[in-house]
Scaffold this active site. Structure first.
Site, PDB file in Angstrom:
ATOM      1  N   TRP A 102      -3.418 -44.503  34.331  1.00 12.02           N
ATOM      2  CA  TRP A 102      -2.922 -43.135  34.131  1.00 12.02           C
ATOM      3  C   TRP A 102      -1.435 -43.002  34.432  1.00 12.02           C
ATOM      4  O   TRP A 102      -0.760 -42.138  33.869  1.00 12.02           O
ATOM      5  CB  TRP A 102      -3.778 -42.141  34.924  1.00 12.02           C
ATOM      6  CG  TRP A 102      -5.168 -42.143  34.380  1.00 12.02           C
ATOM      7  CD1 TRP A 102      -6.295 -42.632  34.986  1.00 12.02           C
ATOM      8  CD2 TRP A 102      -5.573 -41.725  33.066  1.00 12.02           C
ATOM      9  NE1 TRP A 102      -7.374 -42.531  34.133  1.00 12.02           N
ATOM     10  CE2 TRP A 102      -6.969 -41.982  32.955  1.00 12.02           C
ATOM     11  CE3 TRP A 102      -4.917 -41.159  31.979  1.00 12.02           C
ATOM     12  CZ2 TRP A 102      -7.702 -41.689  31.803  1.00 12.02           C
ATOM     13  CZ3 TRP A 102      -5.634 -40.869  30.828  1.00 12.02           C
ATOM     14  CH2 TRP A 102      -7.008 -41.133  30.744  1.00 12.02           C
ATOM     15  N   ASP A 172       0.509 -36.779  39.952  1.00 10.86           N
ATOM     16  CA  ASP A 172      -0.755 -36.499  39.269  1.00 10.86           C
ATOM     17  C   ASP A 172      -1.885 -36.654  40.286  1.00 10.86           C
ATOM     18  O   ASP A 172      -2.177 -37.766  40.721  1.00 10.86           O
ATOM     19  CB  ASP A 172      -0.926 -37.492  38.110  1.00 10.86           C
ATOM     20  CG  ASP A 172      -2.238 -37.296  37.365  1.00 10.86           C
ATOM     21  OD1 ASP A 172      -3.050 -36.453  37.778  1.00 10.86           O
ATOM     22  OD2 ASP A 172      -2.442 -38.006  36.350  1.00 10.86           O
ATOM     23  N   LYS A 196     -12.593 -32.790  37.784  1.00 13.75           N
ATOM     24  CA  LYS A 196     -13.042 -33.782  38.754  1.00 13.75           C
ATOM     25  C   LYS A 196     -13.336 -33.086  40.081  1.00 13.75           C
ATOM     26  O   LYS A 196     -14.492 -32.954  40.463  1.00 13.75           O
ATOM     27  CB  LYS A 196     -12.002 -34.895  38.877  1.00 13.75           C
ATOM     28  CG  LYS A 196     -11.860 -35.662  37.551  1.00 13.75           C
ATOM     29  CD  LYS A 196     -10.516 -36.289  37.367  1.00 13.75           C
ATOM     30  CE  LYS A 196     -10.207 -36.727  35.944  1.00 13.75           C
ATOM     31  NZ  LYS A 196     -11.072 -37.762  35.406  1.00 13.75           N
TER      32      LYS A 196
END
Lengths: 361, 361
Positions: A102, A172, A196
């Site tokens: 990511w 992030d 999440k």
């Protein structure tokens, strides 16, 4: 089957009380004569929901007043695309510290609109660790430094994100926000897809220090302007209002359960239980991440013989343990242990793993 | 109160059977052991939902194979921002035909990345009509021509969108898609936020001729690339999966009810009923839009004395008729009559309006 222990990396398990509230209001919300799916985002009923969600999130994460909270759509990837447009001058450097898939994505999304540089990367080691601070090559003129707090696929987590000097640190936190106490003031901006730890799919949160919103950035459509979005309470256009509502329910649930300090304790216990089962299996199961960088949220692991993977997944599902298949990038298994996963779920998983090893060993 | 007739412009009334299905699957979806809110968008269970929604939408709107269907987030406004990045060269002209507030918005979103030109506008007349074709000043080199099929605030609708020659016609159909048969082949692209006629808030549909996806466009983040999004079945990142699911339920409901031909008949009857009540009120109520351009979906109207507005809204709510307050740009009232609004709801509204006139006349 009835409700299982769901180890999906996201969209992920939600607390059952949240789902029951969403279910109960699906046809009628309060006194509106309509579902919350059907009411105007600009009406008093929804505005109260939206503002309460923000207030509760500020309480949960101890967000100071000099940070704006923006609720948006498009996922973390869209935020990654808009970071340089809002916070970097044309062609300005932006430093990316890459500890997994990511982090690379974040850099790729920024590259068309910034001089996006890999300041450090652990890719040579297969993303089994974070790149140590002494290896970071930061640009003196960087618009910001970007890190990925937790890598959902590789299972690599920063336990303590290093200081970076003058450039604002942007992180992030998609797969670890609200999993433990967080010092927001260390960051220029924090963002997270909600699906999440914060609730439902379809909504994303950006927490940004207000002085960064004063940066000129680059030419961009008005809808992509975070300063305008903050000034408009995230309603430059119709927001994903239902998703915002369910996020609010989830945040409220976390506060009711004891807040991030309590979830930090639960999450530490859950992760310790699973890693101990892996490490104590005599090599039957293995996790390849450096111990200090092991994620508390996403635990990738491999069976000693990949030919057993299909049986493991199938028998796990029979035992009420679902979504354990690893990401296609890595293969193997992955157990995601977000806040909504109860400790009993992790206990059931490690019990199953021991039993499977006995049966198939 | 129980469920009301909800005239909200969007998020808007949904069919009750759709809400009941969404409610029934809130804790468990099929055999997954989880809510559809909690399962991976890349798993077989959700992919089946996503693909069925696309197939049903293609049937509903007769979308040919040479058009891609992209499910996205961020609303119509985000599509407006991405049109020039995907379909115009840097600095290329793009023509906008403006018949209300949303046409102006579309132009503003494009302006930072295109030479966005007002090819025609009915703003001088207060957006009470569409600008006639003979007044359009199209650019010979335009990347595309943009129109707004129905203006949600001003209540102005194109009954027959004119031909534009060689440049592809791109239309915002947010508030009238699926309200009647549509010749998709006339357009290079059609887009619509779902929260009016296609289902829930939080998801947007873009129908685009595949040859346009071959255009180079301008430097942009990978997540903003519509060709890549089409190739990835709209899953470059996590899509708003639950919203996509409810969109699918809504499209299925429209097919079951008889499809767009049937809704065209119902919508014509509903609009005729309400406009007749307004026009037959002797000036007590008035709609100011040119008859031929009156929207079938959004009917703004004014009471002869604005001092009565508050009483009208309050008594309407008592009568089970909600969300009739007009947009702040225009004031007055607005009744939105999307597919999910039954004819009985419009009958109840006109009955109420007559009664109100008698009582307060």
């Amino acid at each position: 089957m009835s409700r299982a222990y769901n180890f999906s990396p996201g969209p992920a398990m939600l607390p059952e009380p949240v789902l029951r509230q969403a279910q109960a209001t699906m046809l009628e919300f309060g006194d509106t004569g309509a579902s919350i799916l059907e009411i105007s985002h600009r009406g008093a009923d929804f505005l109260a929901v939206a503002r309460q969600a923000e207030a509760d999130l500020r309480t949960l994460l101890s967000i100071p007043d000099d940070y704006a909270v923006i609720f948006t759509s498009g996922g973390a990837t869209t935020v990654q695309a808009l970071l340089p447009l809002n916070f970097a001058a044309p062609g300005q450097a932006a430093d990316y510290v890459v500890s997994g898939h990511w982090g690379k994505t974040a850099l790729k999304q920024a590259a068309p609109c910034a001089d996006a540089r890999t300041a450090a990367s652990s890719e040579d080691g297969g993303f089994r660790d974070v790149p140590p601070r002494e290896q970071w090559r930061l640009s003196p003129d960087a618009a910001y430094v970007h890190v990925t707090a937790n890598e959902t696929i590789h299972g690599v987590e920063w336990r303590d994100i290093p200081e970076v000097g003058n450039a604002p640190l942007i992180a992030d936190f998609s797969s670890s926000i609200a999993s433990e106490p967080l010092d927001v003031t260390k960051f220029g901006a924090i963002y997270a897809g909600a699906q999440k730890n914060l609730g439902p799919v379809g909504i994303t949160v950006l927490i940004v220090r207000r002085d960064l919103l004063e940066r000129e950035g680059q030419p961009r459509a008005p809808i992509f302007d975070y300063r305008a979005q903050a000034n408009a309470e995230s309603m430059l256009n119709t927001p994903p209002s239902w998703n915002w509502y369910v996020l609010g329910l989830t945040v409220k649930w976390m506060l009711d359960e004891g807040g991030v300090a309590e979830f930090a304790r639960r999450n530490a216990r859950k992760a310790a239980l699973l890693y101990a089962a892996i490490d104590g299996s005599g090599g039957y199961y293995r996790n390849e991440v450096a111990t200090a960088a092991r994620s508390r949220m996403n635990v990738p692991f491999f069976l000693h013989d990949p030919a057993l993977d299909a049986a493991f997944l199938s028998e796990a599902k029979q035992a009420g343990l679902v979504a354990l298949k690893g990401h296609r990038v890595l293969g193997g298994m992955r157990a995601s242990l977000y806040n909504a996963m109860p400790e009993a779920g992790v206990q059931a998983l490690v019990d199953f793993m021991r039993e499977f090893q006995k049966t198939h060993g």
